[in-house]
Structure formats: structure tokens, C-alpha cells
Scaffold this motif. Structure first.
Motif, PDB file in Angstrom:
ATOM      1  N   MET A   9      42.749  40.045  43.693  1.00 23.67           N
ATOM      2  CA  MET A   9      43.388  39.315  42.569  1.00 23.67           C
ATOM      3  C   MET A   9      41.635  38.920  41.700  1.00 23.67           C
ATOM      4  SD  MET A   9      45.395  36.010  44.263  1.00 23.67           S
ATOM      5  CE  MET A   9      47.575  36.952  43.799  1.00 23.67           C
ATOM      6  N   GLY A  10      40.561  39.701  42.110  1.00 22.77           N
ATOM      7  CA  GLY A  10      39.515  39.189  41.546  1.00 22.77           C
ATOM      8  C   GLY A  10      39.113  37.731  41.380  1.00 22.77           C
ATOM      9  N   LEU A  11      39.304  37.035  42.354  1.00 20.73           N
ATOM     10  CA  LEU A  11      38.912  35.931  42.659  1.00 20.73           C
ATOM     11  C   LEU A  11      37.225  35.698  42.874  1.00 20.73           C
ATOM     12  CD1 LEU A  11      41.789  33.750  44.487  1.00 20.73           C
ATOM     13  CD2 LEU A  11      40.740  34.282  41.399  1.00 20.73           C
ATOM     14  N   ARG A  12      36.681  35.099  42.295  1.00 22.30           N
ATOM     15  CA  ARG A  12      34.787  35.010  42.541  1.00 22.30           C
ATOM     16  C   ARG A  12      34.852  34.151  44.255  1.00 22.30           C
ATOM     17  NH1 ARG A  12      31.750  39.094  40.270  1.00 22.30           N
ATOM     18  NH2 ARG A  12      29.849  36.933  41.515  1.00 22.30           N
ATOM     19  N   PHE A  13      34.541  34.022  44.784  1.00 17.52           N
ATOM     20  CA  PHE A  13      33.993  33.525  46.388  1.00 17.52           C
ATOM     21  C   PHE A  13      32.941  33.379  47.036  1.00 17.52           C
ATOM     22  CE2 PHE A  13      36.905  36.234  47.453  1.00 17.52           C
ATOM     23  CZ  PHE A  13      36.287  36.885  49.494  1.00 17.52           C
ATOM     24  N   ARG A  14      32.623  32.435  47.583  1.00 19.64           N
ATOM     25  CA  ARG A  14      31.415  32.999  48.927  1.00 19.64           C
ATOM     26  C   ARG A  14      32.423  32.094  50.824  1.00 19.64           C
ATOM     27  NH1 ARG A  14      27.096  27.969  47.974  1.00 19.64           N
ATOM     28  NH2 ARG A  14      25.988  29.574  49.326  1.00 19.64           N
ATOM     29  N   LYS A  15      31.870  33.255  52.000  1.00 22.09           N
ATOM     30  CA  LYS A  15      32.633  32.922  52.417  1.00 22.09           C
ATOM     31  C   LYS A  15      30.987  32.080  53.854  1.00 22.09           C
ATOM     32  CE  LYS A  15      32.127  37.700  54.466  1.00 22.09           C
ATOM     33  NZ  LYS A  15      33.089  37.999  54.387  1.00 22.09           N
ATOM     34  N   ASN A  16      31.886  30.959  54.488  1.00 21.11           N
ATOM     35  CA  ASN A  16      31.136  30.730  55.477  1.00 21.11           C
ATOM     36  C   ASN A  16      30.138  29.760  55.378  1.00 21.11           C
ATOM     37  OD1 ASN A  16      32.136  33.745  56.775  1.00 21.11           O
ATOM     38  ND2 ASN A  16      32.724  31.504  58.152  1.00 21.11           N
ATOM     39  N   VAL A  17      30.276  28.865  54.653  1.00 21.76           N
ATOM     40  CA  VAL A  17      29.426  27.845  54.044  1.00 21.76           C
ATOM     41  C   VAL A  17      28.966  27.411  54.604  1.00 21.76           C
ATOM     42  CG1 VAL A  17      28.618  27.330  51.892  1.00 21.76           C
ATOM     43  CG2 VAL A  17      30.173  28.867  51.384  1.00 21.76           C
TER      44      VAL A  17
ATOM     45  N   LYS B 184      51.760  36.843  57.578  1.00 19.05           N
ATOM     46  CA  LYS B 184      53.504  36.706  57.069  1.00 19.05           C
ATOM     47  C   LYS B 184      52.859  37.688  55.437  1.00 19.05           C
ATOM     48  CE  LYS B 184      55.802  34.550  59.016  1.00 19.05           C
ATOM     49  NZ  LYS B 184      56.792  33.023  59.556  1.00 19.05           N
ATOM     50  N   THR B 185      52.188  36.345  54.759  1.00 18.97           N
ATOM     51  CA  THR B 185      52.986  36.034  53.257  1.00 18.97           C
ATOM     52  C   THR B 185      51.494  35.932  52.606  1.00 18.97           C
ATOM     53  OG1 THR B 185      53.242  33.210  53.681  1.00 18.97           O
ATOM     54  CG2 THR B 185      55.203  35.317  53.413  1.00 18.97           C
ATOM     55  N   PRO B 186      50.777  37.361  52.811  1.00 16.92           N
ATOM     56  CA  PRO B 186      49.065  37.283  52.262  1.00 16.92           C
ATOM     57  C   PRO B 186      49.559  36.634  50.943  1.00 16.92           C
ATOM     58  CG  PRO B 186      49.260  39.702  53.171  1.00 16.92           C
ATOM     59  CD  PRO B 186      50.920  38.242  53.341  1.00 16.92           C
ATOM     60  N   LEU B 187      50.076  37.428  50.382  1.00 19.71           N
ATOM     61  CA  LEU B 187      49.927  37.348  48.501  1.00 19.71           C
ATOM     62  C   LEU B 187      50.071  35.464  48.333  1.00 19.71           C
ATOM     63  CD1 LEU B 187      49.991  38.629  46.409  1.00 19.71           C
ATOM     64  CD2 LEU B 187      51.833  39.163  45.844  1.00 19.71           C
ATOM     65  N   ALA B 188      51.545  35.349  48.543  1.00 19.10           N
ATOM     66  CA  ALA B 188      52.324  33.949  48.527  1.00 19.10           C
ATOM     67  C   ALA B 188      50.627  32.304  48.939  1.00 19.10           C
ATOM     68  CB  ALA B 188      52.895  33.582  49.830  1.00 19.10           C
ATOM     69  N   ILE B 189      50.109  32.939  50.169  1.00 16.19           N
ATOM     70  CA  ILE B 189      48.674  32.421  50.408  1.00 16.19           C
ATOM     71  C   ILE B 189      47.951  32.178  49.378  1.00 16.19           C
ATOM     72  CG2 ILE B 189      47.046  31.740  51.531  1.00 16.19           C
ATOM     73  CD1 ILE B 189      49.198  31.176  53.273  1.00 16.19           C
ATOM     74  N   ALA B 190      47.113  33.451  48.798  1.00 20.08           N
ATOM     75  CA  ALA B 190      46.523  33.948  47.783  1.00 20.08           C
ATOM     76  C   ALA B 190      47.163  33.021  46.421  1.00 20.08           C
ATOM     77  CB  ALA B 190      45.948  35.853  47.665  1.00 20.08           C
ATOM     78  N   ARG B 191      48.022  32.834  46.118  1.00 18.39           N
ATOM     79  CA  ARG B 191      49.040  32.827  44.456  1.00 18.39           C
ATOM     80  C   ARG B 191      48.523  30.853  44.792  1.00 18.39           C
ATOM     81  NH1 ARG B 191      54.427  36.293  44.753  1.00 18.39           N
ATOM     82  NH2 ARG B 191      53.313  37.681  43.409  1.00 18.39           N
ATOM     83  N   LEU B 192      48.477  30.436  45.760  1.00 16.13           N
ATOM     84  CA  LEU B 192      48.586  29.235  45.849  1.00 16.13           C
ATOM     85  C   LEU B 192      47.653  28.958  45.730  1.00 16.13           C
ATOM     86  CD1 LEU B 192      49.020  25.804  47.068  1.00 16.13           C
ATOM     87  CD2 LEU B 192      48.731  26.637  50.083  1.00 16.13           C
ATOM     88  N   ILE B 193      46.380  29.487  46.179  1.00 18.55           N
ATOM     89  CA  ILE B 193      44.805  29.492  46.217  1.00 18.55           C
ATOM     90  C   ILE B 193      44.530  29.743  44.721  1.00 18.55           C
ATOM     91  CG2 ILE B 193      42.116  30.477  46.360  1.00 18.55           C
ATOM     92  CD1 ILE B 193      43.411  30.924  49.296  1.00 18.55           C
ATOM     93  N   ARG B 194      44.531  30.080  44.054  1.00 20.57           N
ATOM     94  CA  ARG B 194      44.463  31.219  42.464  1.00 20.57           C
ATOM     95  C   ARG B 194      45.353  29.457  41.844  1.00 20.57           C
ATOM     96  NH1 ARG B 194      47.543  35.953  39.758  1.00 20.57           N
ATOM     97  NH2 ARG B 194      49.594  34.840  40.069  1.00 20.57           N
ATOM     98  N   LYS B 195      46.388  29.597  42.310  1.00 20.82           N
ATOM     99  CA  LYS B 195      47.503  28.209  41.560  1.00 20.82           C
ATOM    100  C   LYS B 195      45.943  26.584  41.494  1.00 20.82           C
ATOM    101  CE  LYS B 195      51.314  25.265  40.742  1.00 20.82           C
ATOM    102  NZ  LYS B 195      52.549  25.388  41.429  1.00 20.82           N
TER     103      LYS B 195
END
Length: 114
Positions: free
Chosen positions: A1-9, A90-101
Motif C-alpha cells: 500500500m506504499g505506507l511509510r512506517f518504522r518498526k519496533n520503536v 486470515k485477512t491481512p488486507l483487511a488489517i492493512a485497510r484498517l491501518i490506512r483508514k
């Protein structure tokens, strides 16, 4: 989805798995076992198994720690998303969409880093 993030801060409570600093949003990817999903059923099962007292205390402590870290982050005006391991599989895209929203909503509200 092209989201920019950091990991394990490490500087944030609970060392979130995914962090969007600009929007002050964090995501925890919680393992079903380690973080006590379906805790009442899991607790019953663990009571019957080997080393029951250790596992019951370990997971109960994890649950308390997760709640404490969530509260600390929310007090600091971070949005917290907790995603269960099995839901991610089970639903990685649904989780990604929730984050994007959530990111879009926070961006529109003008949430800024402190």
C-alpha cells in the motif's frame, strides 16, 4: 500500500511493531497465545497442562502489560491498533485497510508529533 512506517520503536511503551510517527499511530501484532486471545478458554486449557502456574502467570502478566502500554500511549495521544496474529494471517488486507483508514483520519484531523 506504499505506507511509510518504522518498526519496533524502543522509545515508545511496549516497543510497537509498526509506528507511524507523523500521525502518532502505532500497531501491535499480538500473538494469540502469548497475548491471551480467548483468555478464559486458554486459561482452562493451561490449568490442565504441564507447568500451569508458570504459563498462567506469564500470559496474565503479558495481558496486564499490554493494557498498561496501551493506556500510556493513549495518554500521550497516540492511536493504538492491536491486531491478533490469526486475524493478520486470515485477512491481512483487511488489517492493512484498517491501518490506512486510521492514518487518513488522523492526517485529516491534523495530528502532529509533539
Amino acid at each position: 500500500m506504499g505506507l511509510r512506517f518504522r518498526k519496533n520503536v524502543e522509545t515508545l511503551p511496549g516497543k510497537p511493531d509498526i509506528v507511524f510517527p507523523r500521525e502518532k499511530l502505532v500497531v501491535f501484532c499480538d500473538g494469540d497465545f502469548w497475548h491471551g486471545r480467548y483468555w478464559s478458554a486458554l486459561r482452562k486449557k493451561l490449568r490442565k497442562g504441564a507447568n500451569a502456574s508458570y504459563w498462567l502467570a506469564k500470559i496474565a502478566t503479558n495481558i496486564k502489560r499490554d493494557k498498561r502500554n496501551t493506556l500510556l500511549l493513549r495518554k500521550a495521544e497516540w492511536q493504538v491498533i492491536r491486531a491478533w496474529e490469526s486475524d493478520i494471517h486470515k485477512t491481512p488486507l483487511a488489517i492493512a485497510r484498517l491501518i490506512r483508514k486510521s492514518l487518513i483520519v488522523r492526517h485529516r484531523k491534523g495530528v502532529k508529533r509533539t
